[in-house]
Design a protein around this motif. Sequence first.
Motif, PDB file in Angstrom:
ATOM      1  N   MET A 255     -14.046 -14.437  -5.711  1.00 33.03           N
ATOM      2  CA  MET A 255     -14.103 -14.556  -4.496  1.00 33.03           C
ATOM      3  C   MET A 255     -14.451 -13.280  -3.620  1.00 33.03           C
ATOM      4  N   PRO A 256     -15.236 -13.349  -2.466  1.00 33.20           N
ATOM      5  CA  PRO A 256     -15.542 -12.250  -1.862  1.00 33.20           C
ATOM      6  C   PRO A 256     -14.458 -11.634  -1.331  1.00 33.20           C
ATOM      7  N   ILE A 257     -14.648 -10.143  -0.965  1.00 28.94           N
ATOM      8  CA  ILE A 257     -13.723  -9.257  -0.108  1.00 28.94           C
ATOM      9  C   ILE A 257     -13.880  -9.676   1.387  1.00 28.94           C
ATOM     10  N   GLY A 258     -12.725 -10.190   1.969  1.00 22.49           N
ATOM     11  CA  GLY A 258     -12.593 -10.463   3.295  1.00 22.49           C
ATOM     12  C   GLY A 258     -12.537  -9.229   4.146  1.00 22.49           C
ATOM     13  N   LEU A 259     -13.779  -8.978   5.066  1.00 20.06           N
ATOM     14  CA  LEU A 259     -13.669  -7.738   5.733  1.00 20.06           C
ATOM     15  C   LEU A 259     -13.682  -7.823   7.249  1.00 20.06           C
ATOM     16  N   LEU A 260     -13.135  -6.937   7.994  1.00 21.04           N
ATOM     17  CA  LEU A 260     -13.283  -6.904   9.265  1.00 21.04           C
ATOM     18  C   LEU A 260     -13.916  -5.407   9.837  1.00 21.04           C
ATOM     19  N   ILE A 261     -14.687  -5.427  10.826  1.00 20.00           N
ATOM     20  CA  ILE A 261     -15.297  -4.145  11.397  1.00 20.00           C
ATOM     21  C   ILE A 261     -14.764  -4.149  12.598  1.00 20.00           C
ATOM     22  N   ALA A 262     -14.038  -3.007  12.790  1.00 22.94           N
ATOM     23  CA  ALA A 262     -13.429  -2.432  14.005  1.00 22.94           C
ATOM     24  C   ALA A 262     -14.372  -1.245  14.613  1.00 22.94           C
ATOM     25  N   ASP A 263     -14.925  -1.556  15.575  1.00 22.21           N
ATOM     26  CA  ASP A 263     -15.676  -0.286  16.317  1.00 22.21           C
ATOM     27  C   ASP A 263     -16.165  -0.744  17.643  1.00 22.21           C
ATOM     28  N   ASP A 264     -16.091  -0.017  18.586  1.00 23.87           N
ATOM     29  CA  ASP A 264     -16.280  -0.310  19.905  1.00 23.87           C
ATOM     30  C   ASP A 264     -17.745  -0.137  20.424  1.00 23.87           C
ATOM     31  N   HIS A 265     -18.664   0.299  19.397  1.00 25.93           N
ATOM     32  CA  HIS A 265     -20.183   0.257  19.590  1.00 25.93           C
ATOM     33  C   HIS A 265     -20.913  -0.847  19.060  1.00 25.93           C
ATOM     34  N   ALA A 266     -21.347  -1.875  19.919  1.00 23.16           N
ATOM     35  CA  ALA A 266     -22.102  -3.028  19.491  1.00 23.16           C
ATOM     36  C   ALA A 266     -23.317  -2.578  18.432  1.00 23.16           C
ATOM     37  N   LEU A 267     -23.944  -1.510  18.721  1.00 23.32           N
ATOM     38  CA  LEU A 267     -25.087  -1.316  17.560  1.00 23.32           C
ATOM     39  C   LEU A 267     -24.514  -0.929  16.394  1.00 23.32           C
TER      40      LEU A 267
ATOM     41  N   PRO B  57     -23.191  -9.737  -1.803  1.00 19.43           N
ATOM     42  CA  PRO B  57     -22.549 -11.036  -2.011  1.00 19.43           C
ATOM     43  C   PRO B  57     -21.019 -10.830  -2.292  1.00 19.43           C
ATOM     44  N   ARG B  58     -20.538  -9.584  -2.661  1.00 18.98           N
ATOM     45  CA  ARG B  58     -19.161  -9.631  -2.845  1.00 18.98           C
ATOM     46  C   ARG B  58     -18.163  -9.077  -1.718  1.00 18.98           C
ATOM     47  N   ILE B  59     -19.018  -9.221  -0.663  1.00 21.25           N
ATOM     48  CA  ILE B  59     -18.319  -8.693   0.649  1.00 21.25           C
ATOM     49  C   ILE B  59     -18.616  -9.822   1.598  1.00 21.25           C
ATOM     50  N   ASN B  60     -17.533 -10.351   2.300  1.00 21.07           N
ATOM     51  CA  ASN B  60     -17.529 -11.364   3.480  1.00 21.07           C
ATOM     52  C   ASN B  60     -17.221 -10.762   4.670  1.00 21.07           C
ATOM     53  N   VAL B  61     -17.973 -10.598   5.816  1.00 20.41           N
ATOM     54  CA  VAL B  61     -17.618 -10.017   7.091  1.00 20.41           C
ATOM     55  C   VAL B  61     -17.010 -11.090   7.944  1.00 20.41           C
ATOM     56  N   LEU B  62     -15.618 -11.287   7.998  1.00 19.77           N
ATOM     57  CA  LEU B  62     -14.768 -12.170   8.566  1.00 19.77           C
ATOM     58  C   LEU B  62     -15.086 -12.055  10.123  1.00 19.77           C
ATOM     59  N   GLY B  63     -15.242 -11.066  10.703  1.00 19.54           N
ATOM     60  CA  GLY B  63     -15.236 -10.840  12.180  1.00 19.54           C
ATOM     61  C   GLY B  63     -15.460  -9.316  12.599  1.00 19.54           C
ATOM     62  N   GLU B  64     -15.335  -9.359  13.813  1.00 23.79           N
ATOM     63  CA  GLU B  64     -15.539  -7.813  14.339  1.00 23.79           C
ATOM     64  C   GLU B  64     -14.508  -7.632  15.620  1.00 23.79           C
ATOM     65  N   ALA B  65     -13.996  -6.537  15.767  1.00 30.49           N
ATOM     66  CA  ALA B  65     -13.140  -6.081  16.734  1.00 30.49           C
ATOM     67  C   ALA B  65     -13.418  -4.820  17.565  1.00 30.49           C
ATOM     68  N   THR B  66     -13.565  -4.849  18.804  1.00 24.67           N
ATOM     69  CA  THR B  66     -14.210  -3.739  19.771  1.00 24.67           C
ATOM     70  C   THR B  66     -13.097  -2.843  20.294  1.00 24.67           C
ATOM     71  N   ASN B  67     -11.592  -3.027  19.851  1.00 29.37           N
ATOM     72  CA  ASN B  67     -10.689  -2.016  20.070  1.00 29.37           C
ATOM     73  C   ASN B  67      -9.713  -2.349  19.130  1.00 29.37           C
ATOM     74  N   GLY B  68      -8.522  -1.381  19.131  1.00 33.52           N
ATOM     75  CA  GLY B  68      -7.622  -1.505  18.004  1.00 33.52           C
ATOM     76  C   GLY B  68      -6.672  -2.468  18.249  1.00 33.52           C
ATOM     77  N   GLN B  69      -6.389  -2.969  19.504  1.00 35.92           N
ATOM     78  CA  GLN B  69      -5.767  -4.132  19.633  1.00 35.92           C
ATOM     79  C   GLN B  69      -5.969  -5.321  18.810  1.00 35.92           C
TER      80      GLN B  69
ATOM     81  N   VAL C 263      -7.552 -10.842   5.827  1.00 35.39           N
ATOM     82  CA  VAL C 263      -8.402  -9.664   5.723  1.00 35.39           C
ATOM     83  C   VAL C 263      -7.912  -9.097   4.607  1.00 35.39           C
ATOM     84  N   ASP C 264      -8.893  -8.530   3.788  1.00 30.72           N
ATOM     85  CA  ASP C 264      -8.523  -7.632   2.642  1.00 30.72           C
ATOM     86  C   ASP C 264      -8.828  -6.109   2.974  1.00 30.72           C
TER      87      ASP C 264
END
Length: 216
Positions: A1-13, A26-38, A49-50
């Motif tokens: 089962m792929p690793i569920g990952l969250l990218i948290a960074d305030d820069h879109a690029l 293939p072993r990593i699945n980006v579940l979503g993105e966050a633009t701030n800590g909250q 999230v893993d």
Amino acid sequence: MPIGLLIADDHALIREGLRKILSIEPRINVLGEATNGQQAVDFCLQNPVDIVLMDINMPVLSGLEACRIIKEKKPEIGIIALTIHDQEEYLFEMIKYGISGYVLKDVHPDRLIETILGVANGQSFIPPSLTARVLAELSRLSSSALPDKKQRTLTEREMEVLQLVARGKSNKEIAQTLYISEKTVKNHLTNIFQKIGVSDRTQAALFAIKEKIVVL
């Protein structure tokens, strides 16, 4: 089962670049993105999230504070600090809050993927250039917080597991070395953490070094 990952960074690029890099693994699945800590905290509380790639400097809630809250509420989530600052004071703060890895934003893609996979497998990643200073700082911070020796009674098997943890072995590697299942390794780690009064592998490794259970 792929690793569920969250990218948290305030820069879109940065987020877009990371997503493109990680989408080929293939072993990593980006579940979503966050633009701030909250947003990072909220996402982790609502999704499976893993691993979190956590920028240190973010608006609304800093990466440091987001890390602290996430580890309090969901300690099983691995957090990798992502920063442009090669300054150990950030690293010390993040380690106190429970991060498992620390990488700079100019890290080679292969190294980033290796770090994510390693953290998901129970390993910790600290830059080699900072390891000595990190151990010294953690030793200073924890010198007055160690439990009484009467509470440190470890079985022979638990000692073996702790020695391997201190040498940076993953749960899978420990299981293979000791001819036991990964579930059994996790059970041993739970007991070890409770007995020596720590909450993660880094602190357990430090304990092993300080008590000369293992010599690196």
